[in-house]
Design a protein around this motif. Structure first.
Motif, PDB file in Angstrom:
ATOM      1  N   TRP A   1      -4.947  44.362  35.053  1.00  0.00           N
ATOM      2  CA  TRP A   1      -5.460  45.617  34.575  1.00  0.00           C
ATOM      3  C   TRP A   1      -7.083  45.229  34.039  1.00  0.00           C
TER       4      TRP A   1
ATOM      5  N   LYS B   1      -9.630  44.589  36.954  1.00  0.00           N
ATOM      6  CA  LYS B   1      -9.977  45.937  37.437  1.00  0.00           C
ATOM      7  C   LYS B   1     -10.917  46.691  36.526  1.00  0.00           C
TER       8      LYS B   1
ATOM      9  N   ASP C   1      -5.819  55.310  34.665  1.00  0.00           N
ATOM     10  CA  ASP C   1      -6.023  54.537  35.388  1.00  0.00           C
ATOM     11  C   ASP C   1      -4.787  53.323  35.260  1.00  0.00           C
ATOM     12  N   PHE C   2      -4.461  52.863  33.999  1.00  0.00           N
ATOM     13  CA  PHE C   2      -3.282  52.218  33.693  1.00  0.00           C
ATOM     14  C   PHE C   2      -2.043  52.905  33.982  1.00  0.00           C
TER      15      PHE C   2
ATOM     16  N   MET D   1      -1.612  52.481  37.752  1.00  0.00           N
ATOM     17  CA  MET D   1      -1.236  51.052  38.317  1.00  0.00           C
ATOM     18  C   MET D   1       0.059  50.844  38.154  1.00  0.00           C
TER      19      MET D   1
END
Length: 423
Positions: free
Chosen positions: A53, A56, A318-319, A322
């Motif tokens: 993470w 990114k 976003d986390f 993912m």
């Protein structure tokens, strides 16, 4: 098969990278710390993904706050009610999702810019439904699930002269098999008679029915479904087939270690717990089967949610994407922590076909995959936790005090109706 997983991962990676660039261009990414609140073993899964993470999201940091299961949910309840000390992402067990959803403290992920419904088909259907509130809001994203299974000691069944089909053909035959198992091995059929009630009330629900309430909010306790559940639980207790042992107690874990418990209805994850820490010395003695009468059900499951008051929602989203939609990470968690994936793409992986040594080489994941697909979603209600407490209290009166079942159900129905009117 791996090419499919890699393609999905690559596509999502490009999407996340684009999101990161957008955030950076706005000057919002620098010096931000994303806070994740989790419980075991989801905390370990999140930690293992932290490095990827950060790649990114250069310039952003990640902090994982880990507490025990009970302490975590107590802390999240307090945080949501006071809107203080809120994490950016909170992990929730399925039993808490509905409770928090109805209280309005979680972000509706069906709205822009999240638009989670565009990804709905990627997830096991019943799991996605579990995160959907009565208003239609989707308040969390499933990451792992607990397909229902019957774990049993093959050695005890052999000693008792019982076959798997005798155990699973019907609930009545399951109890009859328990009588023979107890007579020949002195092992209990199950830890607690309450386990029988818990599965029967989850079986054969009709359209418009939740576990305790219908879709109009009317309690469903005084019904044939609950009467059968109470009757079978009473039969288990009358025949002395349960040890009156509560789950997660020391007596419970010792019962597995010493071969005093012949079967356990649970989520598929329990096989991993037995292997990893509860009773690893029993490797090779256990087997898995579908629940009797093909009673498809689920036990547990973890979800990622964003509190409405979270400070870093774009990073949080976003986390979550993912962790829940990147197939390689879901597969990694499956292999490391026995976290059965909610992401359907992983169900096609060859790992599903591999034998499980702890279960005597059985390819049990194929059973659990079938259960995951056939389990239907149960509508949730904000008073479900209260209803469970009321029902369990009345069941205890039946089991321990000999209370009449129909009277117990009527009393539970009346009490729950009064609570519903006040809510």
């Amino acid at each position: 098969m791996m090419s499919t997983l890699s393609f999905s991962s690559g596509l999502l990676g490009r999407q996340l990278s684009a999101a990161a660039l957008a955030l950076a261009s706005c000057g919002t990414l620098q010096a931000q710390t994303l806070t994740i609140a989790a419980y075991p073993a989801v905390d370990s899964i999140a930690k293992s993904a932290a490095t990827e993470w950060k790649k990114k999201h250069p310039g952003a940091d990640i902090k994982i706050v880990s507490r025990s299961f009970a302490d975590h949910h107590t802390a999240m309840t307090t945080a949501l009610s006071t809107t203080s000390n809120l994490p950016d992402v909170m992990v929730l067990e399925v039993g808490y999702v509905a409770r928090f959803a109805e209280n309005g403290g979680l972000q509706d992920l069906s709205q822009a810019p999240f638009d989670i419904k565009a990804h709905q088909a990627k997830f096991v259907p019943y799991a996605f439904k579990q995160a959907t509130a009565s208003t239609g809001a989707v308040v969390a994203v499933p990451t792992d699930i607990g397909p229902g299974t019957l774990l049993y000691r093959a050695d005890l069944l052999k000693k008792a002269g019982i076959t798997e089909s005798q155990l699973t053909s019907s609930w009545d035959n399951y109890v009859k098999a328990g009588v023979q198992i107890k007579a020949q091995t002195n092992a209990y059929l199950m830890p607690h008679a309450r386990d029988m009630k818990d599965i029967i009330i989850r079986s054969n629900l009709q359209a418009g029915e939740g576990l305790y309430f219908d879709n109009k909010g009317k309690p469903l306790i005084n019904t044939p479904r609950f009467e059968r559940a109470f009757s079978l639980a009473r039969e288990v207790r009358t025949q002395k087939l349960d040890g009156k042992i509560n789950a997660w107690s020391t007596e419970w874990t010792e019962g597995f270690k010493r071969g005093q418990i012949a079967t356990q209805m649970s989520g598929a994850w329990l096989a991993g717990h037995l292997n990893n820490w509860i009773a690893p010395q029993t490797k090779g003695l256990w087997r898995a089967a579908q629940l009797p009468e093909k009673s498809w059900a689920s036990w547990g499951g973890s979800f990622y949610a964003i509190p409405k008051g979270a400070a870093h929602k774009p990073l949080a989203w976003d986390f979550i994407q993912m962790m829940t939609m990147q197939a390689d990470l879901q597969l990694k968690a499956f292999k490391a922590e026995d976290a059965f994936p909610a992401l359907q793409a992983v169900h096609k992986d060859a790992f599903m076909d591999q034998p499980i040594e702890f279960l005597g080489g059985q390819k049990a994941r194929l059973l659990w995959r079938e259960a995951a697909q056939k389990t239907t979603a149960i509508d949730v209600h904000k008073l479900d936790p209260i209803a469970e407490e009321i029902v369990n209290t009345e069941l205890d009166k039946v089991l321990d005090q000999g209370k009449d079942i129909r009277q117990a159900l009527q009393d539970a129905q009346s009490l729950l109706e009064r609570r519903a009117r006040r809510s």
